[in-house]
Design a protein around this motif. Structure first.
Motif, PDB file in Angstrom:
ATOM      1  N   UNK A  27       0.789  -1.228   0.000  1.00  0.00           N
ATOM      2  CA  UNK A  27       0.000   0.000   0.000  1.00  0.00           C
ATOM      3  C   UNK A  27       0.819   1.274   0.000  1.00  0.00           C
ATOM      4  N   UNK A  28       2.144   1.150  -0.070  1.00  0.00           N
ATOM      5  CA  UNK A  28       3.021   2.317  -0.032  1.00  0.00           C
ATOM      6  C   UNK A  28       3.799   2.434  -1.335  1.00  0.00           C
ATOM      7  N   UNK A  29       3.793   3.615  -1.921  1.00  0.00           N
ATOM      8  CA  UNK A  29       4.543   3.876  -3.151  1.00  0.00           C
ATOM      9  C   UNK A  29       5.784   4.704  -2.837  1.00  0.00           C
ATOM     10  N   UNK A  30       6.659   4.811  -3.816  1.00  0.00           N
ATOM     11  CA  UNK A  30       7.845   5.644  -3.642  1.00  0.00           C
ATOM     12  C   UNK A  30       7.446   7.090  -3.373  1.00  0.00           C
ATOM     13  N   UNK A  31       6.439   7.566  -4.104  1.00  0.00           N
ATOM     14  CA  UNK A  31       5.998   8.948  -3.898  1.00  0.00           C
ATOM     15  C   UNK A  31       5.451   9.145  -2.488  1.00  0.00           C
ATOM     16  N   UNK A  32       4.791   8.109  -1.939  1.00  0.00           N
ATOM     17  CA  UNK A  32       4.304   8.183  -0.558  1.00  0.00           C
ATOM     18  C   UNK A  32       5.480   8.307   0.419  1.00  0.00           C
ATOM     19  N   UNK A  33       6.528   7.534   0.155  1.00  0.00           N
ATOM     20  CA  UNK A  33       7.699   7.551   1.025  1.00  0.00           C
ATOM     21  C   UNK A  33       8.429   8.888   0.956  1.00  0.00           C
ATOM     22  N   UNK A  34       8.545   9.417  -0.252  1.00  0.00           N
ATOM     23  CA  UNK A  34       9.195  10.719  -0.432  1.00  0.00           C
ATOM     24  C   UNK A  34       8.438  11.790   0.334  1.00  0.00           C
TER      25      UNK A  34
END
Length: 202
Positions: A27-34
């Motif tokens: 449920x987590x994307x790179x953009x979410x992490x950034x």
């Protein structure tokens, strides 16, 4: 959100761990992490390489935090009391979060194994170490005369560590604190009492 200082890796991992814990790995994307960490995309990739890369670091970050539970439990003098203290700490930890997120390691293992064998191996090692900690205390209890000489510490440790799974599931399912605490005490007693020296002597 303010961007963490470049050297403040712990703050980045804390934010990322919280996000993975809330949404799961898928449920987590790179953009979410950034966004959650306040890092620039370029800095993120240079620091962690990939989503799997930061996820692995989050596992170790969580493991470091969880190790404090074992240190606290280890303050007891009796080996059996150390195990019981650990389980009580896990109950308190499972109940303290309003959303009752359960265990990060267990959640992750159930979600992504066997699709990510490298990550799965790391997660399983943390669970193995936890069970080994309990087995070590049981061996100490047997040596100290708390448990009968014929106690199979490996098998008993496996069963006792299973209590931690039940604690997390019951807490996650929304059971009352009273019921979760009763479960922990009742199952611990049912598993350990038959092997106590007093019981064996009867």
């Amino acid at each position: 959100m303010a961007r963490p200082a470049k050297h403040d890796r712990a703050a980045v991992l804390e934010a990322a761990t919280s996000l993975f814990w809330e949404r799961g790995y898928r449920g987590v994307s790179i953009s979410d992490l950034v966004k959650a960490t306040g890092m620039l995309a370029g800095s993120f990739y240079s620091s962690f390489g990939s989503k799997e890369g930061i996820f692995i670091e989050c596992i170790h970050h969580y493991g470091g935090l969880a190790s404090e539970h074992y240190k606290a439990a280890d303050r007891a003098k009796s080996p059996l009391k150390k195990i019981e203290n650990l389980l009580r700490i896990l109950v308190a930890d499972a109940l303290k979060h309003e959303d009752r997120r359960a265990c990060f390691v267990m959640n992750s293992l159930l979600e992504i194994a066997p699709q990510h064998p490298k990550v799965s191996k790391i997660l399983q090692e943390y669970l193995r170490l936890s069970e080994a900690w309990i087995e070590e205390k049981l061996e100490a209890a047997k040596a100290a005369g708390e448990l009968a000489p014929q106690t199979d510490c490996a098998k008993l440790a496996s069963c006792l560590w299973g209590i931690s799974y039940g604690i997390r599931v019951k807490a996650r399912a929304g059971e009352s604190a009273e019921r979760v605490k009763h479960y922990q005490k009742a199952v611990f007693s049912a598993l350990v009492d038959p092997w106590r020296v007093e019981a064996a002597a009867v």
